[in-house]
Design a protein around this motif. Structure first.
Motif, short mmCIF file in Angstrom:
data_model
loop_
_atom_site.label_atom_id
_atom_site.label_comp_id
_atom_site.label_asym_id
_atom_site.label_seq_id
_atom_site.Cartn_x
_atom_site.Cartn_y
_atom_site.Cartn_z
N ARG A 182 0.76 -1.18 -0.15
CA ARG A 182 0.04 -0.04 0.18
C ARG A 182 0.89 1.27 0.02
NH1 ARG A 182 -3.91 0.25 4.48
NH2 ARG A 182 -4.62 1.81 3.43
N GLU A 183 2.03 1.11 0.84
CA GLU A 183 2.89 2.46 0.87
C GLU A 183 3.52 2.68 -0.45
OE1 GLU A 183 2.60 0.15 3.13
OE2 GLU A 183 1.75 0.89 4.76
N ALA A 184 4.03 1.60 -0.95
CA ALA A 184 4.69 1.78 -2.08
C ALA A 184 3.89 2.14 -3.50
CB ALA A 184 5.30 0.34 -2.36
N GLY A 185 2.54 1.48 -3.37
CA GLY A 185 1.47 2.01 -4.19
C GLY A 185 1.29 3.48 -4.44
N ASP A 186 1.18 3.99 -3.05
CA ASP A 186 0.71 5.35 -2.97
C ASP A 186 1.86 6.08 -3.42
OD1 ASP A 186 -0.76 7.43 -1.62
OD2 ASP A 186 0.81 7.87 -0.69
N THR A 187 3.33 5.82 -3.17
CA THR A 187 4.44 6.61 -3.51
C THR A 187 4.39 6.49 -5.08
OG1 THR A 187 5.72 5.81 -1.57
CG2 THR A 187 6.87 6.59 -3.46
N ALA A 188 4.13 5.52 -5.72
CA ALA A 188 4.47 5.33 -7.09
C ALA A 188 3.07 6.40 -7.59
CB ALA A 188 4.07 3.94 -7.62
N TYR A 189 2.06 6.27 -7.19
CA TYR A 189 0.92 7.00 -7.76
C TYR A 189 1.44 8.54 -7.50
CZ TYR A 189 -3.77 9.42 -7.97
OH TYR A 189 -4.70 10.40 -8.02
N ARG A 190 1.91 9.00 -6.47
CA ARG A 190 2.27 10.39 -6.18
C ARG A 190 3.76 10.83 -6.85
NH1 ARG A 190 -0.18 13.17 -2.25
NH2 ARG A 190 -1.75 12.28 -1.21
N VAL A 191 4.46 9.77 -7.48
CA VAL A 191 5.66 10.23 -8.25
C VAL A 191 5.12 10.73 -9.74
CG1 VAL A 191 7.49 9.13 -9.45
CG2 VAL A 191 7.25 8.65 -7.18
N VAL A 192 3.95 9.87 -10.21
CA VAL A 192 3.17 10.11 -11.49
C VAL A 192 2.50 11.62 -11.42
CG1 VAL A 192 1.44 9.29 -13.03
CG2 VAL A 192 2.98 7.79 -12.08
N LEU A 193 1.79 11.79 -10.27
CA LEU A 193 1.28 13.06 -9.91
C LEU A 193 2.15 14.24 -9.87
CD1 LEU A 193 -1.51 14.40 -9.10
CD2 LEU A 193 -0.89 13.95 -6.77
N GLU A 194 3.23 14.10 -9.48
CA GLU A 194 4.16 15.00 -9.26
C GLU A 194 4.79 15.24 -10.56
OE1 GLU A 194 6.40 17.98 -7.85
OE2 GLU A 194 4.95 17.12 -6.71
N ALA A 195 5.19 14.32 -11.29
CA ALA A 195 5.72 14.40 -12.79
C ALA A 195 4.85 15.11 -13.78
CB ALA A 195 5.93 13.11 -13.08
N LEU A 196 3.40 14.90 -13.76
CA LEU A 196 2.34 15.34 -14.47
C LEU A 196 2.37 16.88 -13.98
CD1 LEU A 196 -0.20 12.53 -14.69
CD2 LEU A 196 1.42 13.19 -16.34
N THR A 197 2.26 17.06 -12.80
CA THR A 197 2.34 18.57 -12.44
C THR A 197 3.41 19.42 -12.88
OG1 THR A 197 1.11 17.98 -10.37
CG2 THR A 197 2.23 20.11 -10.44
N ASN A 198 4.69 18.59 -12.94
CA ASN A 198 5.71 19.57 -13.39
C ASN A 198 5.64 19.60 -14.98
OD1 ASN A 198 6.98 19.82 -10.84
ND2 ASN A 198 8.15 17.77 -11.14
N VAL A 199 5.17 18.71 -15.66
CA VAL A 199 4.82 18.78 -17.24
C VAL A 199 3.71 19.86 -17.44
CG1 VAL A 199 3.98 17.61 -19.25
CG2 VAL A 199 5.16 16.49 -17.57
N ARG A 200 2.75 20.06 -16.76
CA ARG A 200 1.82 21.15 -16.87
C ARG A 200 2.50 22.40 -16.52
NH1 ARG A 200 -3.21 19.62 -13.22
NH2 ARG A 200 -3.55 21.87 -13.86
N ARG A 201 3.50 22.52 -15.72
CA ARG A 201 4.06 23.91 -15.27
C ARG A 201 5.13 24.32 -16.10
NH1 ARG A 201 6.36 25.27 -9.26
NH2 ARG A 201 7.08 27.12 -9.69
N HIS A 202 6.10 23.17 -16.48
CA HIS A 202 7.55 23.48 -17.07
C HIS A 202 7.67 23.26 -18.78
CE1 HIS A 202 9.16 24.25 -13.15
NE2 HIS A 202 8.81 23.05 -12.79
N ALA A 203 6.63 22.33 -19.08
CA ALA A 203 6.42 21.75 -20.37
C ALA A 203 5.12 21.68 -20.95
CB ALA A 203 7.00 20.53 -20.60
N PRO A 204 4.20 22.98 -20.67
CA PRO A 204 2.95 22.99 -21.14
C PRO A 204 2.54 22.63 -22.64
CG PRO A 204 3.70 25.10 -20.98
CD PRO A 204 4.77 24.21 -20.43
N ARG A 205 3.71 22.56 -23.47
CA ARG A 205 3.68 22.68 -24.96
C ARG A 205 4.18 21.36 -25.25
NH1 ARG A 205 4.81 27.94 -23.76
NH2 ARG A 205 3.69 29.20 -24.51
#
Length: 396
Positions: A292-315
């Motif tokens: 459960r802890e590792a699965g939540d960490t993996a989910y949050r890694v994807v969430l953080e990466a997508l947030t960085n894409v929206r912020r730093h590479a919107p195009r």
């Protein structure tokens, strides 16, 4: 409730004054030599049970002053030695209570000095009788002082124990406040920052069209974009400050645990707000392989990466999310954004460096290491890739 505190303190000080007055009453019908032991005993009782501080006088100052006065009184001849026996037990109990309070409440730098003076006054109190009685001498003085050392040591021990309990309670409160501060930092980054990046993304997307409208319109969109980016930078500094106050970058555990099975919903939300082509490759046997802890960490890694894409590479033209088994049997999750599209390319950056943010991935990297995994982020082709490898628990 708060207004009752001064009233209770006033009543307690009134009772202290009354007890001290009762202690002095026998001295009125006694020889003049009884005044000194009576006054010292009354002061000891008042200092021991009173509420401190009183004005600018703290417990440490009052206890040190009383201890010096009691030690001085032991060396003064005040008439018949037997007069001291009437007030000696009361003063002894008061000094023991005061010693316990001093050891428990006086701040660290001064507790040794004040506690030593108060303890010495309690241990040497029998000398007030043995030094001045004709039938007692050195042996009796040493014996009674050694006997008085036992309750004094017990009072100091009780004070140390209660001091340790108070310290633990204070540490628990500080830890709770620290965890709340880190929880606020995590929520600030995971929710508020994501919504602000959505606003910035909309403003950036509105500027991509050939017909961007009047110049004033495009200038307004540009100001909205810049204001949003400044807000995100300010939020990053706030999050970093909250985490730095704790001396660590690891985030506290979230209230709700997600997993790899929640990735499709996350990507649907991301795709609705981004112009990039989003693809997800999720193997069936991977979704439930992690803890459960590792699965939540993996989910949050994807969430953080997508947030960085929206912020730093919107195009960015495409975003690929992949979750699969690696060669060593671990689960590997990666988020890769492709080459940018549109008339305005992504601003250049140094190798291995990404502008802004970074606190989210730093905290997730520590969390991944704590779980026995690893998190890497860096340039990949013309884009950027975040990759996390987490071990699969062994089933016995």
């Amino acid at each position: 409730m708060t207004g009752d505190v001064p009233a209770r303190r006033g009543r307690r000080r009134g009772w202290c004054g009354a007890a001290a007055a009762v202690m002095l009453l026998p001295a009125l019908v006694s020889p003049p030599g009884a005044y000194l032991p009576a006054v010292v005993a009354a002061l000891a009782l008042g200092v021991a049970i009173s509420v401190w501080p009183v004005g600018r006088v703290s417990l440490a100052r009052a206890a040190a002053g009383l201890a010096v006065l009691s030690l001085a009184a032991d060396t003064v001849a005040f008439g018949k030695a037997g007069l001291a026996l009437l007030w000696l037990p009361f003063e002894a109990v008061a000094l023991l209570v005061l010693l316990e309070r001093v050891v428990r409440q006086v701040p660290g730098p001064r507790v040794g000095l004040v506690g030593g003076l108060t303890g010495a006054a309690a241990v040497l109190l029998p000398l007030r009788f043995t030094l001045h009685a004709p039938q007692t001498g050195l042996k009796e003085s040493v014996f009674l002082a050694a006997l008085a050392f036992v309750p004094a040591a017990g009072a100091a021990g009780v004070g140390l124990y209660l001091r340790s309990l108070d310290r633990r309670r204070a540490d628990a409160v500080a830890l709770a406040r620290r965890e709340q501060r880190l929880e606020v930092a995590r929520d600030l980054h995971d929710f508020v920052a994501h919504e602000v990046t959505g606003i910035v993304l909309e403003a950036q997307a509105a500027q991509l069209g050939e017909d961007g409208g009047p110049v004033e319109h495009r200038a307004l969109l540009h100001r909205i974009e810049q204001a949003g980016l400044r807000a995100l930078d300010s939020m990053d500094r706030t999050v970093a400050t909250l985490r730095a106050a704790d001396g660590r970058t690891a985030e506290p555990p979230p209230n709700r645990l997600h997993g790899l099975a929640d990735l499709p919903e996350l990507l649907d939300r991301f795709g609705a707000m981004a112009a990039a082509e989003v693809t997800l490759s999720l193997e069936d046997e991977v979704a439930g392989a992690l803890s459960r802890e590792a699965g939540d960490t993996a989910y949050r890694v994807v969430l953080e990466a997508l947030t960085n894409v929206r912020r730093h590479a919107p195009r960015a033209g495409r975003v690929e999310v992949r979750a699969a088994r690696s060669a060593d049997g671990a689960v590997e999750v990666s988020v890769t954004d492709g080459a940018p599209t549109g008339p305005l390319p992504r601003a250049p950056r140094e190798p291995g460096e990404r502008r802004g943010g970074g606190t989210g991935l730093a905290g997730l990297a520590e969390r991944a290491v704590a779980l026995g995994g690893v998190l890497e982020a860096g340039p990949y082709g013309q884009g950027w890739r975040v990759r996390c490898r987490l071990p699969v628990p062994v089933v016995r």
